[in-house]
Design a protein around this motif. Structure first.
Motif, mmCIF file in Angstrom:
data_model
loop_
_atom_site.group_PDB
_atom_site.id
_atom_site.type_symbol
_atom_site.label_atom_id
_atom_site.label_comp_id
_atom_site.label_asym_id
_atom_site.label_seq_id
_atom_site.Cartn_x
_atom_site.Cartn_y
_atom_site.Cartn_z
ATOM 1 N N ARG A 56 0.840 -1.203 0.000
ATOM 2 C CA ARG A 56 0.000 0.000 0.000
ATOM 3 C C ARG A 56 0.877 1.256 0.000
ATOM 4 O O ARG A 56 1.818 1.362 0.780
ATOM 5 N N HIS A 101 -9.261 2.371 -0.806
ATOM 6 C CA HIS A 101 -8.022 2.407 -1.584
ATOM 7 C C HIS A 101 -8.322 2.032 -3.032
ATOM 8 O O HIS A 101 -9.472 1.746 -3.386
ATOM 9 N N ALA A 132 -6.723 -0.528 -6.105
ATOM 10 C CA ALA A 132 -5.761 -1.594 -6.420
ATOM 11 C C ALA A 132 -5.366 -1.488 -7.889
ATOM 12 O O ALA A 132 -6.208 -1.244 -8.751
ATOM 13 N N ARG A 159 1.089 -6.410 -8.209
ATOM 14 C CA ARG A 159 -0.056 -5.630 -7.766
ATOM 15 C C ARG A 159 0.418 -4.612 -6.738
ATOM 16 O O ARG A 159 1.324 -4.869 -5.954
ATOM 17 N N GLU A 161 -1.159 -1.128 -4.239
ATOM 18 C CA GLU A 161 -2.369 -0.432 -3.793
ATOM 19 C C GLU A 161 -2.037 1.024 -3.460
ATOM 20 O O GLU A 161 -0.919 1.336 -3.067
#
Lengths: 545, 81
Positions: free
Chosen positions: A36, A175, A177, A188, A190
């Motif tokens: 994140r 959030h 993604a 991936r 975030e």
């Protein structure tokens, strides 16, 4: 919305880069479960770089993802306005821009083979920056990136990842993604907040299925950048229906490195490939410059243009800025310049929201204020386009009547519109605006960008910097005000012996107190300091009310 | 489309007054003025006449200056649809 492309194409370095700046390096994120980040910026063009620089300088960690490894070729945007330079100065990047850029003030307007009139931008005295500089976009981006490298070295939390192409975006409640493709495969990541600066064709906008409504102009323009040492003056020359017949209109404008921007209006039904043949381009340029002038073709391109914008620039936790959010015709230099103003408007708000000092609805004021700016730019640029390329016989009749009269009648020159050059907009009616004070000058009413002026140690805007400031003119106030978790610093000024400050901030009034936002727009103003009033205006500017 | 933050900023003195377009007879010598207008087009081709009319509109528009008067005049002149 998350459906990845079936056979992902591996991002690879493009052939045509003006500068390779952020070569692909594998990130530890690629081995981790989606990490994140507080802010992810998609797109490292001028707007994305400016956003990263603005946030990073304020200590907000920011990750930039770009599908390339540097700055693309081609001069593209060449005309940077005073306000864009002032913002870049706040970001620490304006020095090299001003040094490299070409300053121009004089414009000439021709119809056929007649010089109709000349105009001088006559920049108002008492500003650190000129009205405009001409500078190729790759340099503008390079100087922003150089500044990023410098502040990174000083600890600013900015990371740029090249060859990182966003393939899918999934908005969640708290959030966003992102699926990212790299030469080492997908991963991936975030983001608490995502800033989409991925340009007029914005893939993110497409992935989110958002519209981009407006007007398409049925015309093609050929850009030919030529390098020559010919002795043309540093002026903007614009031809309506030029005698050399290289286009329905033409523009000649100087850039650094002995490069000249030439623009020809070609019309709608053309064979783009054929028109880009060097011999064909040279024939048009030869007709314009004369056969004796030697030059080298540096860059050619054909473009069409649209005037359009997204309905809303904030879509939950995805915020659109620059060409991704709004697009205008190039007449008036309102593209990149307005994108830089988006960044200026957004970053302080995003920082306060991230730090919990302001509610999320502060970001809705970004949407309201910059939609207002975009509408103003679209209106101006649409009107210029309609004048340059009349759409009906009667429109052309009146356009040419204006040009005929402009040769002899000064009033008609004010109607000639080859692009009303970009000026920053005033956020009249914004929900963040506090009270106004009668009898103070209209140009500095709440919502206005603070006009620069000389002050004791340099320039007003440099003295203002980037926080909330209480600007006092011959008025008493505390040096520091702490309210709503925000520190407001005082900038004490006197208009005595400073005609620019007097005219721009006081008019006939003996004293005034201005509350200035971090983006150097006026939040509220009074004739004297009143703590309760300042606290209330600050609450309003933070969207706490 | 969301509404812009505010409309055009009219000068304060315009806000509450009605447009002052004169539609009552105002020419001291209508026959003379009309004959002059027709005579001004003599020996012009149709294209030249149209161009001259366009220039004339622009000159008179500038002379009038007042945005509200121009808007009222255009509304009166435009055929109903």
């Amino acid at each position: 919305m998350t459906a990845p492309i079936a056979t992902p194409e591996i991002p690879a370095q493009r052939q045509n880069l003006a500068f390779t700046l952020y070569p692909y390096v594998k990130s530890p994120d690629q081995e981790a479960v989606a990490r994140r980040h507080p802010v992810v910026v998609v797109g490292a063009g001028p707007i994305g770089l400016a956003a990263a620089l603005d946030l990073g300088r304020q200590g907000v960690p920011v990750l930039v993802l770009d599908d390339n490894e540097g700055i693309g070729e081609g001069s593209r945007a060449i005309c940077f306005s005073k306000r864009a330079l002032e913002i870049c100065d706040r970001l620490g990047a304006a020095g090299p821009m001003l040094e490299k850029g070409v300053v121009w003030n004089l414009g000439k307007v021709f119809h056929d083979d007649r010089l109709l009139y000349e105009f001088n931008l006559l920049p108002e005295a008492g500003h650190a920056f000129p009205a405009f500089i001409n500078l190729q976009q790759p340099y503008f981006e390079k100087f922003l990136h150089d500044t990023i490298v410098a502040v990174q070295a000083a600890g600013a939390p900015i990371e740029i990842r090249g060859c990182n192409r966003v393939e899918a975006v999934t908005p969640r409640t708290d959030h966003v993604a992102l699926d990212v493709m790299t030469p080492d495969g997908p991963y991936r990541v975030e983001a608490d907040w995502l800033i989409a600066c991925d340009g007029a064709r914005s893939p993110l906008r497409g992935m989110l299925g958002l519209g981009f409504e407006g007007r398409v102009f049925e015309d093609n323009f050929l850009i030919a950048d030529v390098r020559m040492t010919a002795d043309f003056p540093t002026e903007r020359w614009f031809w309506f229906e030029p005698h050399f017949k290289s286009g329905a209109s033409a523009l000649l404008h100087k850039q650094p490195d002995d490069v000249w921007r030439i623009d020809f209006q070609l019309g709608w039904d053309i064979d783009r490939k054929a028109e880009l043949e060097p011999a064909r381009v040279r024939a048009r340029v030869d007709a314009m410059l004369g056969p004796e002038v030697e030059y080298e073709l540096v860059w050619t391109s054909i473009y069409t243009f649209q005037c359009r914008r997204m309905e809303r620039f904030r879509q939950g936790r995805v915020i659109f800025a620059g060409d991704a959010a709004h697009q205008v015709s190039p007449f008036g230099a309102r593209g990149a310049n307005s994108g830089i103003q988006d960044v200026d408007n957004l970053c302080w708000k995003l920082k306060l929201v991230l730090e919990g000092m302001a509610p999320e609805r502060l970001l809705d004021s970004y949407d309201a204020e910059r939609v207002h700016g975009a509408d103003e730019n679209i209106l101006n640029s649409t009107r210029a386009t309609d004048f340059i390329t009349p759409k009906t016989p009667v429109s052309k009749l009146f356009r040419n009547a204006v040009l005929d009269l402009a040769a002899t009648q000064p009033f008609a020159r004010s109607i000639v519109n080859s692009g009303r050059l970009s000026v920053p907009c005033t956020y009249d009616g914004s929900s963040l605006n506090g009270p106004d004070c009668e009898n103070l000058p209209a140009r500095t009413r709440p919502g206005s960008p603070v006009p620069d002026a000389p002050v004791a140690d340099g320039w007003l805007l440099q003295a203002l910097g980037g926080g909330f400031t209480l600007m006092t003119f011959d008025a008493e106030a505390p040096e520091v005000i702490k309210a709503h978790g925000v520190i407001v610093r005082r900038l004490a000024l006197t208009a005595t012996g400073n005609a620019a400050l007097q005219a721009r901030f006081l008019g006939e009034a003996p004293a005034a107190v201005y509350l200035i936002r971090p983006d150097q727009h006026v939040a509220a103003r009074w004739s004297r300091y009143d703590e309760t009033a300042v606290r209330a205006a600050l609450a309003r500017a933070l969207a706490l009310e | 489309m969301t509404k812009p933050l505010s409309g055009p900023r009219w000068p304060a003195r315009w806000r509450w007054s009605e447009p002052m377009l004169t539609l009552t007879p105002n020419l001291s010598n209508p026959d003379e003025s009309y004959a002059r207008l027709i005579a001004a087009h003599e020996e012009l081709s149709e294209a030249e006449s149209h161009a001259m009319n366009a220039r004339l509109v622009l000159i008179l528009m500038n002379h009038i200056g007042d945005e509200r008067v121009l808007a009222a005049a255009m509304a009166v002149a435009r055929p109903e649809r």
